[in-house]
Design a protein around this motif. Structure first.
Motif, PDB file in Angstrom:
ATOM      1  N   TYR A   1       0.707  -1.218  -0.010  1.00  0.00           N
ATOM      2  CA  TYR A   1      -0.011  -0.025   0.024  1.00  0.00           C
ATOM      3  C   TYR A   1       0.963   1.254   0.011  1.00  0.00           C
ATOM      4  O   TYR A   1       0.809   2.025   0.928  1.00  0.00           O
ATOM      5  N   HIS A   2       1.785   1.581  -1.229  1.00  0.00           N
ATOM      6  CA  HIS A   2       2.130   2.854  -1.227  1.00  0.00           C
ATOM      7  C   HIS A   2       1.109   3.752  -1.599  1.00  0.00           C
ATOM      8  O   HIS A   2       1.027   5.041  -0.952  1.00  0.00           O
ATOM      9  N   LEU A   3      -0.020   3.562  -2.171  1.00  0.00           N
ATOM     10  CA  LEU A   3      -0.878   4.486  -2.654  1.00  0.00           C
ATOM     11  C   LEU A   3      -2.320   3.877  -2.123  1.00  0.00           C
ATOM     12  O   LEU A   3      -2.525   2.383  -2.199  1.00  0.00           O
ATOM     13  N   TYR A   4      -3.381   4.585  -1.801  1.00  0.00           N
ATOM     14  CA  TYR A   4      -4.841   3.894  -1.660  1.00  0.00           C
ATOM     15  C   TYR A   4      -5.761   4.810  -2.892  1.00  0.00           C
ATOM     16  O   TYR A   4      -5.907   5.995  -2.508  1.00  0.00           O
ATOM     17  N   VAL A   5      -5.977   3.829  -3.662  1.00  0.00           N
ATOM     18  CA  VAL A   5      -6.533   4.414  -5.053  1.00  0.00           C
ATOM     19  C   VAL A   5      -8.184   4.035  -4.738  1.00  0.00           C
ATOM     20  O   VAL A   5      -8.298   2.938  -4.843  1.00  0.00           O
ATOM     21  N   VAL A   6      -9.063   4.764  -5.292  1.00  0.00           N
ATOM     22  CA  VAL A   6     -10.497   4.659  -5.271  1.00  0.00           C
ATOM     23  C   VAL A   6     -10.733   5.033  -6.638  1.00  0.00           C
ATOM     24  O   VAL A   6     -10.245   5.904  -7.286  1.00  0.00           O
TER      25      VAL A   6
END
Length: 400
Positions: A307-312
């Motif tokens: 989880y470098h990023l949390y993208v929705v």
């Protein structure tokens, strides 16, 4: 509705969820990190010294690779890997458009041509079936990006690369600490690239690393970061020699001891950092599970994201607002959302090279819908709650 009503969006004059901006990513530096850097500043070495080799050794052990070569950025790591792979004029390399431009630019640096494969709709990872459709007699390598921290389907990609005699490069700049079928990222491709930018899992300020089990790649990587010279100054000093040779055209991509000292200190905290990222992601997953206007990226059961990023992705059919309006409204609530990424070939430079829209329809559609939410280890539960509160507030107001 009064302006002080908590349901009035800040962009429309209401009170924001937070009083200060929460960035989407941020470094986590403590006193141990500071001391490690100060100790080097007080030592005899500032640039390429003993901390470089120590950092490389510890990092290789951490990810399970035989060799690790430190460089001064993730971009330099990609360039070095492309060079070590022998990419040159006339070669094609299949890459993903859903990434930072450096993942494809490294091919251009070597005189090759990026060919873009599309992504899976639910994960936004490089789709092996699309890669297979793009293989040609000119294809030399595949660069797979572990988007947002989840590893790609490396069994499928390795099978493809083996069948066609290709080199598989993993751009794991998002995925330090992630696993695929219980195997660590860093052991899944011919070469794996990492970044130590401040928003990544650990930081060296700026920095990068290439890991590999191939000794020939390791030799080429080491020379490439040092102008193509076959021996560095420490080796010459140890041998009592002044002589060196520049065998190939390389670059000054060396990572100084100062940065490596910080990296060594940060590496001790990697497990803690990744665990906290996963905790925050789990809170988001739970909070957004039943929201019809938004859905999180799919996570494959055989992989564990770091989880470098949390993208929705926004379900715009359920909203009376555009992605730009949602983005602006969340920013007004002091939630530092971002978008990762504009498809690489949409950038003006790539347009000049003849790339145009329509190459990867899945990635292009996703780009119009994605928003990146804040996620970094130093976020408190209250920070995480503010993000959730703001997302629900904005989407509630904009829902049809």
């Amino acid at each position: 509705m009064s302006l002080d009503d908590k349901n009035t969006l800040a962009v429309e004059g209401g009170s924001p969820v937070r009083n200060t901006l929460l960035p989407y990513g941020h470094q986590c530096i403590d006193e141990d990190d500071i001391k490690a850097v100060v100790d080097v500043l007080r030592s005899d070495w500032l640039t390429t010294g003993p901390k470089v080799a120590e950092f490389e050794k510890r990092f290789a052990e951490m990810v399970g690779a035989k060799y690790a070569v430190a460089v001064n950025s993730g971009t330099a790591a990609l360039h070095a890997a492309a060079f070590a792979a022998g990419i040159g004029p006339g070669d094609e390399v299949i890459a993903t458009p859903m990434t930072f431009a450096a993942s494809a630019n490294c091919v251009l640096y070597c005189g090759g041509r990026p060919v873009f494969g599309d992504v899976e709709a639910d994960t936004l990872l490089l789709d092996p079936s699309s890669v297979e459709s793009k293989v040609s007699p000119k294809t030399k390598a595949i660069i797979a990006v572990d988007y947002a921290g989840q590893p790609c389907d490396y069994d499928a990609l390795k099978k493809l690369s083996d069948e066609h005699g290709l080199i598989l490069i993993a751009d794991a700049c998002h995925a330090l600490g992630a696993t695929y079928k219980n195997r660590k990222v860093g052991t899944l491709a011919d070469m794996t690239v990492f970044s130590f930018h401040p928003v990544k899992h650990i930081t060296t300020g700026e920095g990068g690393m290439v890991v590999t089990d191939n000794p020939d790649f390791a030799v080429r990587l080491c020379a490439f970061r040092n102008h193509g010279i076959t021996a560095d100054h420490r080796q010459r000093e140890a041998e009592g020699s002044w002589f060196y040779e520049m065998a190939e055209l390389g670059y000054n991509y060396r990572l100084p001891d100062i940065n490596c000292a910080l990296g060594l200190s940060q590496l001790k905290k990697l497990d803690k950092f990744v665990a906290r990222r996963r905790q925050i992601a789990a809170l988001y997953d739970s909070a957004f599970a039943d929201m019809p206007a938004l859905f999180s990226l799919a996570q494959r059961d055989d992989r564990k994201s770091s989880y470098h990023l949390y993208v929705v992705r926004l379900n715009l059919s359920k909203l009376n607002a555009s992605r730009q309006q949602v983005f602006g409204a969340l920013r007004a609530e002091n939630i530092g959302v971002n978008v990762h990424y504009i498809p690489v070939y949409w950038h003006p430079y790539y347009n000049k090279l003849g790339y145009g829209k329509g190459l990867c329809p899945v990635a292009e559609k996703a780009y119009e819908e994605i928003v990146t939410l804040p996620l970094f280890p130093a976020m408190s539960d209250r920070d995480t709650g503010d993000v959730i509160k703001a997302v629900k507030k904005v989407l509630r107001v904009y829902a049809e």
